[in-house]
Design an enzyme around this catalytic site. Structure first.
Site, mmCIF file in Angstrom:
data_model
loop_
_atom_site.group_PDB
_atom_site.id
_atom_site.type_symbol
_atom_site.label_atom_id
_atom_site.label_comp_id
_atom_site.label_asym_id
_atom_site.label_seq_id
_atom_site.Cartn_x
_atom_site.Cartn_y
_atom_site.Cartn_z
ATOM 1 N N PHE A 222 -40.913 -30.520 74.825
ATOM 2 C CA PHE A 222 -39.849 -31.074 73.992
ATOM 3 C C PHE A 222 -39.240 -32.349 74.575
ATOM 4 O O PHE A 222 -38.637 -33.149 73.853
ATOM 5 C CB PHE A 222 -38.753 -30.024 73.757
ATOM 6 C CG PHE A 222 -37.750 -29.875 74.864
ATOM 7 C CD1 PHE A 222 -36.490 -30.449 74.762
ATOM 8 C CD2 PHE A 222 -38.033 -29.132 75.994
ATOM 9 C CE1 PHE A 222 -35.541 -30.290 75.761
ATOM 10 C CE2 PHE A 222 -37.102 -28.967 76.994
ATOM 11 C CZ PHE A 222 -35.840 -29.548 76.884
ATOM 12 N N LYS A 223 -39.443 -32.578 75.861
ATOM 13 C CA LYS A 223 -38.887 -33.781 76.479
ATOM 14 C C LYS A 223 -39.478 -35.061 75.870
ATOM 15 O O LYS A 223 -38.852 -36.114 75.909
ATOM 16 C CB LYS A 223 -39.129 -33.758 77.987
ATOM 17 C CG LYS A 223 -38.598 -32.500 78.695
ATOM 18 C CD LYS A 223 -37.100 -32.368 78.582
ATOM 19 C CE LYS A 223 -36.595 -31.064 79.203
ATOM 20 N NZ LYS A 223 -36.623 -31.030 80.648
#
Length: 497
Positions: free
Chosen positions: A112-113
């Site tokens: 998700f980064k």
């Protein structure tokens, strides 16, 4: 709009200055002077937009010193089908009974980064130009696994920048470690430390505020910035995907406009769930924010008691990106909840630095309980949840998403709340193949990392991401491991200072 420091409310920075600087000189975190509003009509309109267009609408509310053209350039450069494996950027999977998995891991590093770290280099370099910053920007990153690779991938070979990533030697998965140590790029550096994520994070913060180091950088026409979520340019993009998910649910007629949803987030540093809180305060109809922790349950205890106490056993778990006992972004939340009382923030976080503990006021305790539910999950229950979800729904969770699913199931059982719910899924299961395979097959796999990936592909029927498959034959570039006390010397040596 301008940006204040959580430790000095008189600080006044533009968005470009806050993003370029990363952290305030006083050690505080930048926070917008107001939270902009988001109307239901705007949400409906977003349903017909691409993800890049949705992001631009949100950024325009926060980055008021950026032109529309600058924002459009940043968003379209970051959110496209060359960088993400799906045209929707963030996918929604309907799991069960009005429960949806928000898949935030279709970017280049499968975590998700990427949702924030693909756009941060554009925001940062645009900010530097806007404020006429004629310095090389040195990005320092502490990572518990995913931020490091996503930041490296985002900043590799970006002109005018250099990036250094520190990770705990024994605190990341084999795939996460291989992603970082094989990283391409002429401006990147990676180093392991003998310690945990909190040691790495504390070391980076200490370097940021070290006057001797700052003077040496200044004399060499360099300056520090951050790619961790202490940087507002990292946090703001995370607000977007919660708003985008709601717009998609309305468009797909899964919910009616104005219906409230719950949001469940597996989190260690509190940035991902704080972004959902900002979305709610903007006007997104969110009922409950459900904070999911692993055995390092300092956030669970804090939300339930109002006492933050890091003086506890640190666990190395199968959900390593959440192996954190100092949750940096909590400072932003508490600043808002205590009425922007910077003296109170200095007192609490001064106590945390000295004693490892602080206790908030009764008013803040009540506000926490009103907004959040918190629960935690052991490794054993994480594995059981992966297995149960796979068997019942043919859905393969990674070890962090499974923590969120378990805590949500506990919440629903305890409250009977059947509000439709979005669960943030933070990583591809292929990043944690050993643990996911053991959970599904019931025994520890006796094979190498890439054989495990192949086996998991057979079971899950998920396509193996190209970026992970390519790691098998990549040369390991970075092998150094140091004590956390030596991080400053490593930085100065790497910069030839």
């Amino acid at each position: 709009m301008y940006y204040k420091s959580t430790r000095n409310s008189s600080v006044k920075k533009s968005a470009a200055e806050a993003i370029a600087q990363g952290i305030s000189e006083d050690g505080g975190l930048f926070i917008p002077s107001e939270i902009p509003s988001l109307s239901l009509d705007e949400i409906v309109a977003m349903g017909e937009m691409s993800y890049a267009e949705r992001a631009a609408k949100v950024f325009a509310k926060y980055l008021t010193d950026f032109t529309d053209e600058e924002i459009k350039y940043c968003c379209e450069s970051a959110y496209n089908d060359k960088k993400f494996a799906t045209a929707n950027i963030a996918e929604l999977s309907h799991l069960f009974d009005g429960t949806y998995i928000l898949e935030l891991w279709h970017g280049p590093t499968c975590a998700f980064k990427d949702m924030a770290l693909q756009i941060l280099p554009y925001l940062l370099t645009t900010s530097a130009k806007k404020i006429n910053l004629n310095k090389k920007i040195v990005i320092l990153v502490a990572t518990s696994g995913d931020t490091g690779k996503a930041a490296l991938e985002g900043f590799k070979d970006v002109e005018g920048t250099s990036i250094m990533v520190f990770y705990p030697e024994e605190g990341v998965s084999p795939m996460q470690k291989r992603q970082m140590t094989t990283q391409d790029g002429s401006n990147v550096s990676v180093c392991a430390i003998n310690g945990n994520f909190d040691d790495a994070q504390s070391g980076v913060k200490a370097i940021f505020t070290n006057e001797e180091v700052k003077e040496k950088l200044d004399s060499a026409s360099m300056m520090f910035s951050s790619a961790n979520s202490i940087n507002w340019g990292r946090l703001a993009p995370q607000i977007v995907y919660y708003i985008s998910a709601y717009a998609t649910l309305v468009k797909d007629e899964e919910i009616n406009l104005g219906d409230k949803i719950n949001v469940v987030v597996p989190t260690g540093n509190f940035g991902n769930i704080l972004a959902a809180y900002f979305a709610k305060k903007m006007g997104l109809p969110i009922n409950k924010l459900i904070c999911a922790s692993n055995s390092n349950n300092v956030l669970t205890d804090f939300i339930n008691t109002g006492v933050y106490d890091r003086n506890r056993k640190f666990y190395t778990t199968i959900s390593p990106s959440m192996d954190i006992l100092i949750s940096s972004n909590l400072e932003r939340l508490l600043y808002m909840l205590c009425g922007e009382d910077d003296a109170q923030i200095r007192e609490w976080f001064g106590s945390l630095a000295k004693t490892g503990r602080y206790e908030v006021t009764d008013a803040v305790k009540a506000a926490l309980k009103a907004e959040f539910y918190a629960g935690c999950c052991s490794d054993e229950d994480t594995e059981k949840t992966i297995k149960a979800t796979f068997d019942k729904y043919s859905y393969t969770c990674d070890t962090h998403t499974a923590v969120a699913v378990k805590v949500y199931n506990d919440y629903r059982a305890a409250t009977g709340d059947a509000t439709k719910t979005v669960i943030a899924s933070t990583a591809s299961p292929y990043k944690f193949s050993a643990s996911v395979l053991e959970a599904i097959d019931g025994s520890k796999p006796d094979m190498d990392e890439f054989a495990m990936v192949d086996r998991l592909c057979e079971l899950s029927k998920y396509e193996i991401p190209e970026s992970l498959a390519a790691l098998k034959n990549k040369e390991i570039r970075f092998k150094e491991s140091i004590e956390s006390a030596d991080m400053k010397d490593f930085v100065l040596r790497s910069l030839s200072l």
